[in-house]
Design a protein around this motif. Structure first.
Motif, PDB file in Angstrom:
ATOM      1  N   UNK A  29     -14.445   0.735  47.193  1.00 40.80           N
ATOM      2  CA  UNK A  29     -13.965  -0.189  46.165  1.00 40.80           C
ATOM      3  C   UNK A  29     -15.123  -0.634  45.278  1.00 40.80           C
ATOM      4  N   UNK A  33     -15.404   0.149  41.314  1.00 38.39           N
ATOM      5  CA  UNK A  33     -15.457  -0.909  40.294  1.00 38.39           C
ATOM      6  C   UNK A  33     -16.731  -0.764  39.461  1.00 38.39           C
ATOM      7  N   UNK A 102       0.041   1.154  44.125  1.00 32.14           N
ATOM      8  CA  UNK A 102      -1.129   1.465  43.314  1.00 32.14           C
ATOM      9  C   UNK A 102      -0.817   2.631  42.367  1.00 32.14           C
ATOM     10  N   UNK A 105       1.283   1.425  39.543  1.00 35.72           N
ATOM     11  CA  UNK A 105       0.545   0.664  38.532  1.00 35.72           C
ATOM     12  C   UNK A 105      -0.286   1.596  37.650  1.00 35.72           C
ATOM     13  N   UNK A 106      -0.812   2.665  38.226  1.00 37.32           N
ATOM     14  CA  UNK A 106      -1.583   3.615  37.427  1.00 37.32           C
ATOM     15  C   UNK A 106      -0.669   4.359  36.434  1.00 37.32           C
ATOM     16  N   UNK A 109       0.233   1.992  33.670  1.00 42.43           N
ATOM     17  CA  UNK A 109      -0.921   1.782  32.789  1.00 42.43           C
ATOM     18  C   UNK A 109      -1.153   3.007  31.892  1.00 42.43           C
ATOM     19  N   UNK A 218     -12.053   3.996  43.550  1.00 43.40           N
ATOM     20  CA  UNK A 218     -11.240   2.778  43.683  1.00 43.40           C
ATOM     21  C   UNK A 218      -9.965   3.078  44.467  1.00 43.40           C
ATOM     22  N   UNK A 222      -8.938   1.211  47.833  1.00 42.30           N
ATOM     23  CA  UNK A 222      -7.719   0.413  47.900  1.00 42.30           C
ATOM     24  C   UNK A 222      -6.752   0.952  48.946  1.00 42.30           C
ATOM     25  N   UNK A 226      -5.443  -1.547  51.648  1.00 45.31           N
ATOM     26  CA  UNK A 226      -4.013  -1.834  51.722  1.00 45.31           C
ATOM     27  C   UNK A 226      -3.394  -1.282  53.008  1.00 45.31           C
TER      28      UNK A 226
ATOM     29  N   UNK B  29      -4.633  -5.057  35.139  1.00 43.45           N
ATOM     30  CA  UNK B  29      -4.060  -4.193  36.180  1.00 43.45           C
ATOM     31  C   UNK B  29      -5.117  -3.869  37.247  1.00 43.45           C
ATOM     32  N   UNK B  30      -6.349  -3.559  36.804  1.00 38.29           N
ATOM     33  CA  UNK B  30      -7.402  -3.222  37.763  1.00 38.29           C
ATOM     34  C   UNK B  30      -7.744  -4.444  38.624  1.00 38.29           C
ATOM     35  N   UNK B  33      -5.119  -5.141  41.236  1.00 35.69           N
ATOM     36  CA  UNK B  33      -5.231  -4.139  42.305  1.00 35.69           C
ATOM     37  C   UNK B  33      -6.406  -4.419  43.235  1.00 35.69           C
ATOM     38  N   UNK B  34      -7.543  -4.821  42.651  1.00 34.20           N
ATOM     39  CA  UNK B  34      -8.750  -5.035  43.458  1.00 34.20           C
ATOM     40  C   UNK B  34      -8.632  -6.303  44.299  1.00 34.20           C
TER      41      UNK B  34
END
Lengths: 250, 62
Positions: A29, A33, A102, A105-106, A109, A218, A222, A226, B29-30, B33-34
């Motif tokens: 992670x 980031x 996840x 969401x990707x 996006x 990432x 995640x 998760x 969004x990132x 998620x993080x």
């Protein structure tokens, strides 16, 4: 061969996976980031503007990695689904539960950044071309997977149903991938291919490469984090989780 | 930096609304998620810790 089988069996144990995930997760992670921050800053402020699109092309540094991840996450769900159906490994079901939001969401996006990029480039927020439409189908597959899981109360049945949907749903991945080749689309062809050099100069594609790698890191981080949470939730009455709770809260 | 000034950077050659809205939404969004797995984890240990404490009190009373 026996040791490989043993390793596979041990990896499938939620407790072992939890221990690995706790150690590896934060590194992935953090790395992800950091890479994303570097790549997006690089892409926003230091990459040269596109000779046709000007500065709107900078949306690419967010759009391309999320679109790639939307497909990679689903491929992983399909693989996990196969593992669940063939080996009945319950960890695979936990990974599906952990990774699906996840991936969704990707996908969302990628669609949103694509629409925002489409307006100044194509003159429209949305075009029903093969690439955008197959990507929208992908979003619905994620919705379906998450909704199906919540619609079936019995955990084991829900897991198997989701695994089947995850495996069958991978049929959409080649459609997304080859949509720009099979049909005449407004969407531009892939930026990166394995067989040819990128059509962009390095100062444009290097930040994109870092961004893609960052999003993959990432993703790994995640999934570890998760899945750990799903393991704790499902194994909450086991001795090792009770011991962990006492250790964490005393 | 490829831009000559900060205002030039913020203007994005006239594409500011598109570039900055895309990056703004992406950032949210990132971040969600993080941050969400850590929040969920903390909540799990709060709830289960409380249950553990109550069980200990009950055991003492008996």
């Amino acid at each position: 061969m026996a040791s490989l089988k043993e390793w596979w069996h041990r990896l499938g144990s939620p407790r072992t996976f939890y221990a690995i995930a706790q150690r590896a997760g934060p590194w992935f992670t953090g790395l992800g980031v950091a890479a994303i921050v570097v790549a997006l800053t690089w892409g926003l402020a230091f990459a040269p503007p596109d000779y046709q699109q000007g500065n709107s092309f900078r949306i690419m540094y967010l759009h391309v990695p999320t679109a790639i991840l939307a497909q990679s996450v689903y491929m992983m769900l399909g693989a996990a689904g196969l593992v669940l159906l063939v080996w009945r490994m319950k960890l695979a079901d936990m990974v599906i539960v952990a990774a699906a939001p996840f991936g969704m969401s990707m996908t969302a996006l990628a669609l949103v950044t694509g629409a925002i990029w489409g307006k100044p480039t194509w003159g429209a927020w949305w075009v029903w071309d093969a690439r955008t439409t197959s990507m929208l189908v992908q979003l619905f597959l994620y919705f379906g997977l998450i909704a199906l899981r919540q619609a079936i109360p019995r955990e084991e049945t829900a897991g198997r149903a989701c695994a089947i949907l995850a495996v069958v749903g991978t049929v959409n991945i080649p459609i997304i991938k080859y949509s720009v080749d099979w049909w005449l689309t407004l969407h531009q062809p892939s930026t990166f291919t394995l067989t040819a050099a990128p059509s962009m100069p390095p100062e444009m594609y290097l930040p994109l490469l870092v961004s893609v790698l960052g999003f993959y890191a990432l993703f790994a981080g995640l999934v570890f984090a998760r899945t750990s949470n799903v393991i704790l939730d499902r194994e909450r009455s086991t001795a090792w989780v009770r011991a962990l709770v006492r250790e964490q809260t005393s | 930096m490829i831009f000559s000034s900060l205002s030039d950077f913020l203007a994005m050659g006239g594409h500011a609304p598109y570039v900055w809205s895309a990056y703004g939404i992406g950032l949210v969004v990132i971040l969600v998620n993080v941050l969400s797995p850590g929040i969920a984890r903390r909540r799990f240990f709060e709830i289960e810790g409380e249950r553990e404490r109550r069980a200990a009190v009950r055991a003492e009373q008996e």
